[in-house]
Design a protein around this motif. Structure first.
Motif, short mmCIF file in Angstrom:
data_model
loop_
_atom_site.label_atom_id
_atom_site.label_comp_id
_atom_site.label_asym_id
_atom_site.label_seq_id
_atom_site.Cartn_x
_atom_site.Cartn_y
_atom_site.Cartn_z
N LYS A 275 9.65 -0.08 -7.74
CA LYS A 275 10.87 -0.60 -8.34
C LYS A 275 10.68 -2.08 -8.70
N LEU A 276 11.51 -2.54 -9.61
CA LEU A 276 11.42 -3.93 -10.04
C LEU A 276 11.53 -4.88 -8.85
N SER A 277 12.37 -4.55 -7.89
CA SER A 277 12.56 -5.40 -6.71
C SER A 277 11.29 -5.53 -5.87
N GLU A 278 10.33 -4.62 -6.07
CA GLU A 278 9.09 -4.63 -5.31
C GLU A 278 7.94 -5.33 -6.05
N PHE A 279 8.21 -5.76 -7.29
CA PHE A 279 7.12 -6.29 -8.12
C PHE A 279 6.63 -7.64 -7.63
N ASP A 280 7.50 -8.44 -7.07
CA ASP A 280 7.10 -9.76 -6.55
C ASP A 280 5.96 -9.60 -5.54
N GLU B 271 0.15 -9.83 -4.29
CA GLU B 271 -1.06 -9.29 -3.67
C GLU B 271 -2.21 -9.25 -4.67
N VAL B 272 -1.92 -8.86 -5.91
CA VAL B 272 -2.98 -8.80 -6.92
C VAL B 272 -3.55 -10.19 -7.19
N ILE B 273 -2.66 -11.18 -7.34
CA ILE B 273 -3.12 -12.54 -7.63
C ILE B 273 -3.99 -13.08 -6.50
N GLN B 274 -3.58 -12.82 -5.26
CA GLN B 274 -4.35 -13.32 -4.13
C GLN B 274 -5.64 -12.54 -3.91
N ASP C 236 3.28 -19.60 -10.27
CA ASP C 236 3.58 -21.00 -9.92
C ASP C 236 3.50 -21.20 -8.40
N ARG C 237 4.06 -20.25 -7.70
CA ARG C 237 4.11 -20.37 -6.24
C ARG C 237 2.71 -20.34 -5.62
N LEU C 238 1.80 -19.58 -6.23
CA LEU C 238 0.47 -19.41 -5.66
C LEU C 238 -0.59 -20.31 -6.30
#
Length: 438
Positions: free
Chosen positions: A56-61, A66-69, A94-96
């Motif tokens: 779900k969209l709410s789970e995309f963050d 995880e992918v970025i890290q 931005d956060r990571l």
């Protein structure tokens, strides 16, 4: 500047033409590893090796974090700024400590694409102070105005239909994909059947209609409309409906415009026809006592309109930048990258009609050259040669770390102006899509 192999790129959704396949290969040819995320079957058809997101969209963050890290991503690229998934990805990047880049059709037209770190409109990091812009322009080349790449409307439509139908056929594999639009795609496609005939008829009639406007010898203002579903309307303006925009502009024109002036309304050429804008505009014309002072067009050369109008009122369309380059007074009603002192007219709309202030031509020239040098890429999303040229330049800029240049400000310097204009900057991700009708 980091070496190419130290960059690792994540691609999200691209345009339906397959441009991101060309871009991905260009990165790989330059020695830059590429990861991709597929949000639905249309994406998967373009990138079979992409990482599927079926949540779900709410789970995309959490997913994109995880992918970025895991993949040590340094740069995140996506087409369509402010799409809910892309808004989330930009915030996570931005956060990571990764750099998000929005890719869109160019601010400069035709034949250009936008590559802008962070976002566009209110979220643009491009500088706002004249001194910095002029310093950037001092070393910038002139604008290449030659038309190098082109594509037909039918080629673009074919790519879109193929991409969307693939998504629909495989929707069971991505059951939670959030399209974030008011109308089902099949309804939109069906609406285009009669619209294609209207489009051709509008093109046939446009020269006669424009001659009629000019023959009246009445000063006129231009009001180019945008698309209801455009994220530059939905996330860079205060208008929940374009009908609200029409009411505001017509009411102000009736109140403040000299009686001998008229208003030329240009309906967007890609409007799907689901709302009968001519009927809506005619009703508003009667409601505000403007019968005889409003003209409608949905086709015709923009340059003819700009060369003869008194000024332009719009939300934040790229028409505004074209108008500034033609020396026209421009009043924006939403957040726009070009809405700066010395370029656009900042007086109240009611006063604009009687005293439109044209832009400073020297600042216009400096702004366009600086904007092009830092955010514009010559190329195309659909022409093969244009896709290759744009991809090579995008790769060069990402490798060079252009998003980290001091010229790009953080936080975005247009946020305060956007708040003054009533732009809802804190819209929640996944809010209901706007209604087509006001």
């Amino acid at each position: 500047m980091k070496a190419p192999h130290s960059r690792r790129v994540l691609l999200l959704q691209g345009p339906p033409s397959g441009f991101f396949n060309v871009l991905a290969q260009a990165f790989r040819d330059a020695g830059v590893p590429v990861s991709r995320i597929n949000l639905h079957g249309g994406d998967a058809a373009q990138a079979p090796d992409g990482i599927p997101f079926r949540g779900k969209l709410s789970e995309f963050d959490g997913f994109v974090s995880e992918v970025i890290q895991t993949d040590a991503i340094t740069d995140v690229l996506y087409f369509a700024d402010r799409l809910p998934y892309h808004r989330i990805a930009a915030d996570v990047a931005d956060r990571l400590g990764a750099t998000p880049y929005a890719i869109e059709n160019g601010y400069v037209r035709p034949d250009w694409l936008t590559l802008e770190p962070g976002g566009m409109g209110a979220f643009s990091r491009f500088p706002v102070d004249r001194e910095t812009i002029e310093a950037l322009a001092a070393d910038a080349p002139g604008i290449d105005t030659r038309l190098r790449y082109s594509h037909s409307f039918f080629n673009e439509a074919y790519c879109d239909v193929r991409y969307t139908l693939t998504r629909l056929v495989t929707s069971f594999r991505y059951p939670h994909f959030d399209r974030d639009r008011a109308n089902h795609p099949l309804k939109e496609y069906l609406s285009w059947t009669p619209q294609l005939f209207r489009r051709q008829w509008a093109r046939f009639r446009a020269p006669h209609q424009m001659r009629r406007v000019l023959a009246e010898s009445r000063p006129f203002f231009l009001f180019p409309m945008q698309l209801q579903e455009d994220y530059q309307i939905r996330h860079n303006s205060r208008y929940a409906s374009l009908s609200t925009l029409v009411d505001e502009v017509f009411a102000s024109f009736a109140k403040g415009a000299p009686k001998h002036t008229s208003l030329l309304v240009k309906i967007h050429p890609l409007d799907n026809g689901l709302q009968n804008w001519r009927a809506t505009l005619k009703e508003a014309k009667r409601d505000y006592g403007l019968t005889g002072r409003i003209r409608f067009l949905s086709a015709g050369p923009l340059v003819d309109m700009l060369e003869n109008c008194e000024g332009v009122v719009l939300v934040n369309s790229t028409v505004g930048l074209t108008a500034l380059r033609e020396g026209c007074a421009v009043r924006t009603l939403g957040a726009a990258v070009y809405d700066l002192e010395g370029l656009t007219d900042r007086q109240p709309l009611d006063d604009f009609w009687s005293n439109p202030t044209p832009p400073d031509p020297e600042f216009v020239d400096a702004f366009v050259r600086a904007l092009a040098a830092l955010t514009q890429v010559k190329g195309s999303l659909y022409d093969k040669a244009g896709m290759r040229a744009a991809s090579e330049e995008i790769v060069r800029r990402v490798i060079a770390g252009i998003g980290a240049l001091p010229a790009f400000k953080s936080p975005p310097p247009r946020l305060e102006r956007a708040r003054e204009l009533g732009v809802p900057l804190d819209l929640p991700v996944g809010q209901p899509a706007l209604q087509t009708h006001g």
